[in-house]
Design a protein around this motif. Structure first.
Motif, PDB file in Angstrom:
ATOM      1  N   LYS A   1       1.985   5.873  13.187  1.00 37.66           N
ATOM      2  CA  LYS A   1       0.820   6.524  12.606  1.00 37.66           C
ATOM      3  C   LYS A   1       0.498   5.892  11.258  1.00 37.66           C
ATOM      4  O   LYS A   1       1.323   5.914  10.340  1.00 37.66           O
ATOM      5  CB  LYS A   1       1.078   8.023  12.431  1.00 37.66           C
ATOM      6  N   LEU A   2      -0.699   5.309  11.139  1.00 35.80           N
ATOM      7  CA  LEU A   2      -1.115   4.652   9.902  1.00 35.80           C
ATOM      8  C   LEU A   2      -1.447   5.700   8.846  1.00 35.80           C
ATOM      9  O   LEU A   2      -2.316   6.551   9.041  1.00 35.80           O
ATOM     10  CB  LEU A   2      -2.328   3.758  10.166  1.00 35.80           C
TER      11      LEU A   2
ATOM     12  N   LEU B   1      -1.364  -8.128  11.312  1.00 32.47           N
ATOM     13  CA  LEU B   1      -1.763  -6.869  10.699  1.00 32.47           C
ATOM     14  C   LEU B   1      -2.060  -5.810  11.760  1.00 32.47           C
ATOM     15  O   LEU B   1      -1.689  -4.636  11.618  1.00 32.47           O
ATOM     16  CB  LEU B   1      -2.983  -7.095   9.807  1.00 32.47           C
ATOM     17  N   ALA B   2      -2.718  -6.212  12.834  1.00 32.60           N
ATOM     18  CA  ALA B   2      -3.017  -5.272  13.918  1.00 32.60           C
ATOM     19  C   ALA B   2      -1.735  -4.787  14.600  1.00 32.60           C
ATOM     20  O   ALA B   2      -1.606  -3.606  14.954  1.00 32.60           O
ATOM     21  CB  ALA B   2      -3.948  -5.927  14.935  1.00 32.60           C
TER      22      ALA B   2
ATOM     23  N   LEU C   1       4.792  -3.928   3.797  1.00 33.78           N
ATOM     24  CA  LEU C   1       4.868  -2.883   4.826  1.00 33.78           C
ATOM     25  C   LEU C   1       5.848  -1.799   4.390  1.00 33.78           C
ATOM     26  O   LEU C   1       6.988  -2.085   4.013  1.00 33.78           O
ATOM     27  CB  LEU C   1       5.313  -3.489   6.160  1.00 33.78           C
TER      28      LEU C   1
ATOM     29  N   GLU D   1      -1.750   4.721   5.266  1.00 36.17           N
ATOM     30  CA  GLU D   1      -2.543   4.103   4.192  1.00 36.17           C
ATOM     31  C   GLU D   1      -2.632   2.600   4.437  1.00 36.17           C
ATOM     32  O   GLU D   1      -1.671   1.980   4.919  1.00 36.17           O
ATOM     33  CB  GLU D   1      -1.894   4.379   2.833  1.00 36.17           C
ATOM     34  N   ARG D   2      -3.781   2.036   4.088  1.00 41.31           N
ATOM     35  CA  ARG D   2      -3.984   0.584   4.236  1.00 41.31           C
ATOM     36  C   ARG D   2      -4.908   0.078   3.144  1.00 41.31           C
ATOM     37  O   ARG D   2      -5.961   0.664   2.883  1.00 41.31           O
ATOM     38  CB  ARG D   2      -4.579   0.244   5.600  1.00 41.31           C
TER      39      ARG D   2
ATOM     40  N   GLU E   1      -0.014  -2.184  12.343  1.00 41.66           N
ATOM     41  CA  GLU E   1      -0.712  -0.897  12.318  1.00 41.66           C
ATOM     42  C   GLU E   1      -0.431  -0.080  13.573  1.00 41.66           C
ATOM     43  O   GLU E   1      -0.413   1.162  13.535  1.00 41.66           O
ATOM     44  CB  GLU E   1      -2.217  -1.130  12.183  1.00 41.66           C
ATOM     45  N   GLY E   2      -0.207  -0.760  14.722  1.00 40.01           N
ATOM     46  CA  GLY E   2       0.041  -0.056  15.975  1.00 40.01           C
ATOM     47  C   GLY E   2       1.474   0.386  16.166  1.00 40.01           C
ATOM     48  O   GLY E   2       1.816   0.945  17.212  1.00 40.01           O
TER      49      GLY E   2
ATOM     50  N   LEU F   1       0.462  -1.816   3.785  1.00 42.80           N
ATOM     51  CA  LEU F   1       0.408  -0.850   4.869  1.00 42.80           C
ATOM     52  C   LEU F   1       1.503   0.205   4.688  1.00 42.80           C
ATOM     53  O   LEU F   1       2.619  -0.121   4.271  1.00 42.80           O
ATOM     54  CB  LEU F   1       0.610  -1.534   6.229  1.00 42.80           C
ATOM     55  N   SER F   2       1.159   1.439   5.023  1.00 41.39           N
ATOM     56  CA  SER F   2       2.129   2.531   5.041  1.00 41.39           C
ATOM     57  C   SER F   2       2.030   3.197   6.416  1.00 41.39           C
ATOM     58  O   SER F   2       0.986   3.750   6.764  1.00 41.39           O
ATOM     59  CB  SER F   2       1.846   3.539   3.929  1.00 41.39           C
ATOM     60  N   VAL F   3       3.124   3.106   7.195  1.00 43.19           N
ATOM     61  CA  VAL F   3       3.116   3.566   8.579  1.00 43.19           C
ATOM     62  C   VAL F   3       4.276   4.543   8.780  1.00 43.19           C
ATOM     63  O   VAL F   3       5.392   4.305   8.303  1.00 43.19           O
ATOM     64  CB  VAL F   3       3.245   2.387   9.567  1.00 43.19           C
TER      65      VAL F   3
END
Length: 308
Positions: A146-147, A138-139, A226, A149-150, A142-143, A83-85
């Motif tokens: 701003k996501l 994971l959820a 992450l 990349e996944r 993501e929250g 994940l990239s946030v």
């Protein structure tokens, strides 16, 4: 005396059968049933008939255990995600990710933090969470912002897990049979040969156990990588750069002041030369010029007197 002479050929034959059985066992690791039968036959000829019956019973029992399919107690799927946030506060988002992971029964792995050329903070952390909590964690991640990349992957390794557990069962039975043969061996050469074979089989068993532990770790805990990046600060709206009347007056005044400054600098640079020139002029007017003026009439009088 006859009994002693007849016992030597029997022992020699038993030794030959033992060596051949071990050679077949080393070459045919996959066909463990035939190796079991050969080792059992060699042990039977080297020991008493009762021991041979026990070996055959043990061999058949091991064969039945080998055929038994291992039971899978956990999911045999390896889950990984990346994940990239983008977040406003990287340290705060990192603490929330740690809390979410620990509440799910997982732990935080490798972690690294850096800053780019503009001073924006960036953190990369590896999270290990139980497979049954994988989707929930994971959820939450993501929250956090701003996501950007996944990526998520799921690899089914059920066949590999079954194969490794089956090979472990067979290898353990093989190690047990070699140990039984060592207990019955009477010659030093046989003992040395059996010890080498036992060391090889135990090494193979340890390698299989390590592979089993790795599979258990990767299937029991999902891996989430992450990446947290800081949100860049919004730039102020660009102002109108067109010059107005005030700007023109301010610019003209600045030019005027600058010009006066350069004139003052020029005067300051010329002033020493002007002072020297003025001093020379004063000397010439006060000293040199009067003398020349007095000398000229005297010369004229002398010239006129001579003529008379």
């Amino acid at each position: 005396m006859r009994t002693r002479h007849s016992a030597r050929p029997v022992q020699a034959l038993a030794g030959l059968l033992l060596a051949s059985a071990l050679a077949l066992a080393g070459c045919s690791g996959a066909s463990d049933k035939s190796t079991s039968a050969s080792d059992a036959g060699a042990g039977a000829k080297a020991a008493a008939p009762d021991a041979a019956q026990q070996e055959g019973a043990s061999g058949s029992g091991n064969a039945r255990n080998t055929k038994t399919t291992p039971k899978l107690t956990a999911s045999s799927i390896i889950r990984t995600a990346s994940l990239s946030v983008r977040v406003k506060d990287v340290p705060k988002a990192l603490d929330e990710a740690r809390t979410s992971t620990e509440n799910a029964g997982g732990f935080v792995g490798n972690e690294s933090t850096s800053r780019d050329g503009q001073g924006h903070e960036r953190t990369r952390v590896v999270l290990r969470v139980p497979t049954d909590k994988y989707d929930e964690v994971l959820a939450d991640l993501e929250g956090a912002g701003k996501l950007l990349e996944r990526t998520a992957k799921a690899q089914d390794v059920t066949d590999q897990v079954v194969d490794v557990e089956s090979r472990i069962t067979s290898q353990r039975a093989s190690v047990a049979r070699v140990r039984e043969l060592m207990d019955r061996a009477t010659k030093l050469s046989d003992v040395v040969q059996l010890e080498g074979e036992l060391s090889t089989r135990e090494s193979d068993l340890e390698a299989l156990l390590a592979q089993q532990a790795s599979l258990k770790d990767r299937t029991g805990l999902a891996t989430i990588t992450l990446s947290l990046t800081q949100t860049p600060v919004a730039k102020a709206a660009a102002k109108d750069d067109s010059p107005g009347f005030v700007d023109a007056v301010a610019g003209g005044w600045h030019v005027f002041v600058t010009m006066l400054r350069w004139i003052a600098l020029a005067l300051g640079a010329v002033l020493p030369f002007a002072a020297v020139a003025a001093l020379a002029l004063v000397v010439w007017l006060r000293l040199v010029r009067p003398r020349r003026t007095a000398t000229v009439p005297a010369a004229r009088l002398e010239e006129s007197g001579g003529q008379d």
